[in-house]
Design an enzyme around this catalytic site. Structure first.
Site, PDB file in Angstrom:
ATOM      1  N   SER A  89       0.820  -1.217   0.000  1.00 10.81           N
ATOM      2  CA  SER A  89       0.000   0.000   0.000  1.00 10.81           C
ATOM      3  C   SER A  89       0.852   1.264   0.000  1.00 10.81           C
ATOM      4  O   SER A  89       0.564   2.212  -0.736  1.00 10.81           O
ATOM      5  CB  SER A  89      -0.952  -0.005   1.197  1.00 10.81           C
ATOM      6  N   ARG A 142       5.523 -10.185  -7.568  1.00 15.35           N
ATOM      7  CA  ARG A 142       4.567 -11.072  -8.233  1.00 15.35           C
ATOM      8  C   ARG A 142       4.241 -10.553  -9.640  1.00 15.35           C
ATOM      9  O   ARG A 142       3.771  -9.425  -9.789  1.00 15.35           O
ATOM     10  CB  ARG A 142       3.284 -11.180  -7.414  1.00 15.35           C
ATOM     11  N   LYS A 147       9.866   2.070   7.815  1.00 13.18           N
ATOM     12  CA  LYS A 147       9.887   2.561   9.195  1.00 13.18           C
ATOM     13  C   LYS A 147      10.103   1.377  10.134  1.00 13.18           C
ATOM     14  O   LYS A 147       9.168   0.844  10.715  1.00 13.18           O
ATOM     15  CB  LYS A 147       8.580   3.296   9.522  1.00 13.18           C
ATOM     16  N   GLY A 160       6.663  10.750   7.961  1.00 17.29           N
ATOM     17  CA  GLY A 160       5.640  11.728   8.316  1.00 17.29           C
ATOM     18  C   GLY A 160       4.310  11.047   8.570  1.00 17.29           C
ATOM     19  O   GLY A 160       4.209   9.817   8.572  1.00 17.29           O
ATOM     20  N   LYS A 193       7.190   5.606  16.779  1.00 19.02           N
ATOM     21  CA  LYS A 193       5.741   5.871  16.835  1.00 19.02           C
ATOM     22  C   LYS A 193       4.948   4.591  16.593  1.00 19.02           C
ATOM     23  O   LYS A 193       3.836   4.436  17.093  1.00 19.02           O
ATOM     24  CB  LYS A 193       5.345   6.973  15.866  1.00 19.02           C
ATOM     25  N   ASP A 215       3.511  12.001  12.840  1.00 18.78           N
ATOM     26  CA  ASP A 215       3.317  10.589  12.526  1.00 18.78           C
ATOM     27  C   ASP A 215       2.702   9.838  13.705  1.00 18.78           C
ATOM     28  O   ASP A 215       1.872   8.941  13.524  1.00 18.78           O
ATOM     29  CB  ASP A 215       4.669   9.966  12.165  1.00 18.78           C
ATOM     30  N   ARG A 268      -1.705  -0.120  10.521  1.00 15.81           N
ATOM     31  CA  ARG A 268      -1.481  -1.548  10.728  1.00 15.81           C
ATOM     32  C   ARG A 268      -1.016  -1.835  12.150  1.00 15.81           C
ATOM     33  O   ARG A 268      -1.388  -2.853  12.740  1.00 15.81           O
ATOM     34  CB  ARG A 268      -0.456  -2.074   9.719  1.00 15.81           C
ATOM     35  N   ASN A 269      -0.192  -0.944  12.703  1.00 20.14           N
ATOM     36  CA  ASN A 269       0.305  -1.160  14.062  1.00 20.14           C
ATOM     37  C   ASN A 269      -0.805  -0.990  15.095  1.00 20.14           C
ATOM     38  O   ASN A 269      -0.894  -1.736  16.065  1.00 20.14           O
ATOM     39  CB  ASN A 269       1.471  -0.200  14.344  1.00 20.14           C
ATOM     40  N   GLU A 317       5.198  -3.103  11.166  1.00 18.14           N
ATOM     41  CA  GLU A 317       6.618  -2.994  11.484  1.00 18.14           C
ATOM     42  C   GLU A 317       6.883  -2.885  12.982  1.00 18.14           C
ATOM     43  O   GLU A 317       7.928  -3.310  13.475  1.00 18.14           O
ATOM     44  CB  GLU A 317       7.227  -1.782  10.761  1.00 18.14           C
TER      45      GLU A 317
END
Length: 375
Positions: A18, A40, A113, A143, A198, A251, A262-263, A288
């Site tokens: 993404s 892919r 990150k 950012g 972050k 951020d 996602r985090n 991450e």
């Protein structure tokens, strides 16, 4: 520096998740000719032929001057700037293939990150080692950059950092358009660690959100989290003001408050009682922050920086702390009142954090390097 180039720049973006795809769109909308590299072949064909990435950016139409290939040599050929957006833990392996194909003078930009788990190195440091290029040819971008919002052209800003201001400006000149503004600095350490740290605070916010705690809890963790981020980054050589800027506070706010993070999502699943392994299986993309917890704590302990928020996140990940018991902003070494800022602690009764750090170091020396049982 002129805001317009005489001819379109040729750039490559490695990674079609993404964020990589969104940054490719940013560059293309800014006027660059963009070639993305996808592992892919079927994804490369979809991007090149249909100008879509339905796996990661459903409903987003990609620009005509953005194409893709599964052939790395084709993606890199003639690229003046190469943006890398692969999972941080696979970066070094990817660089092995990139190195012989990279053209002389090409600028390499990290969009990642994270820190490398086995070495604790920042992504720019891994790039320097893996490609054996001068740091002046390396930049990082960071950012408040939630990919889907930017792909939908909602206005935002970012910062590009390099030890070479000229390099940072050259990258920023390409990475801007009507909805994306880019600033520059030369504090690579602060910019990278802001983006890494972050994520860890966002996992904590997700956990308390999943448990069902409210805004007071989250606000206090975000605020104390920024202190932890700043103390850690400054101890590593960063400038404190960088952590108050887009790569730090900006951020942090975006990642902690958005369900697109996602985090934050990974933390919320943990707070709802899912195990670490179950969370990893449910996540479609890499969070991450989960991989960065252990190496960041190892670095923090080695330099004597206390990070109670990250410590408790690790305990939840390890299954040794019930998510409902997480309250890292309440954790202290003693019951003595502490200053809100690190420099306030130095003047507090008993010396606060500064005195406790000195005392801890003294005890470790006295005990032959062993960790003391108490402060």
């Amino acid at each position: 520096m002129s805001r317009r180039l005489t001819s379109p720049a040729r750039v490559a973006v490695l990674g079609t998740g993404s964020w990589g795809t969104t940054f490719g769109k940013i560059l293309a909308d800014g006027g660059a000719d963009v070639t993305m590299w996808a592992r892919r072949p079927e994804l490369a064909r979809e991007i090149a032929k249909q100008h879509r990435n339905s796996d990661y950016l459903p409903g987003v139409q990609l620009p005509a001057n953005l194409t893709a290939t599964s052939n790395l040599a084709d993606a890199l050929r003639g690229a003046q700037q190469v943006f890398i957006a692969v999972p941080s833990q696979s970066l070094r392996d990817n660089l092995v293939a990139v190195r012989p194909l990279l053209e002389p003078g090409t600028i390499v930009i990290s969009l990642m990150k994270g820190v490398e788990k086995r070495s604790g190195l920042r992504m720019s440091e891994v790039i320097r080692q893996g490609l054996d290029i001068d740091p002046s040819r390396i930049a990082v971008a960071s950012g408040p950059n939630l990919a889907l919002e930017i792909a939908r052209e909602q206005p935002t800003a970012a910062v590009v950092s390099s030890v070479s201001l000229e390099t940072a400006q050259a990258v920023a000149l390409l990475a801007r358009n009507r909805y994306f503004r880019t600033f520059v600095n030369t504090d690579v350490i602060g910019t990278e660690f802001g983006g890494v740290l972050k994520n860890l605070i966002a996992v904590a916010i997700g956990i308390v959100d999943g448990v069902g705690y409210g805004e007071n809890t989250k606000a206090s963790i975000i605020t104390r989290g920024l202190v932890e981020m700043t103390d850690f980054a400054v101890a590593q050589g960063a400038q404190a003001e960088t952590l108050a800027g887009l790569a730090g506070l900006g951020d942090l706010i975006a990642t902690c408050q958005s369900p697109l993070s996602r985090n934050n999502t990974a933390g919320r699943l943990l707070g709802q009682g899912y195990s670490f392994s179950a969370v990893v299986k449910q996540m479609q993309q890499t969070a991450e922050g989960l991989a960065s917890v252990a190496p960041i704590l190892e670095l923090a302990r080695s330099i004597g920086v206390e990070m109670p928020i990250v410590e408790q996140v690790k305990q939840v990940l390890d299954g040794t702390l019930d998510p409902k018991d997480i309250a890292p902003h309440l954790t202290t070494d003693s019951d003595e009142p502490q200053g809100e800022r690190t420099n306030d602690d130095a003047e507090a009764p008993g010396g606060g954090v500064v005195w406790r750090s000195i005392k801890r170091a003294f005890n470790q020396l006295r005990d032959g390097g062993r960790s003391p049982h108490s402060d």
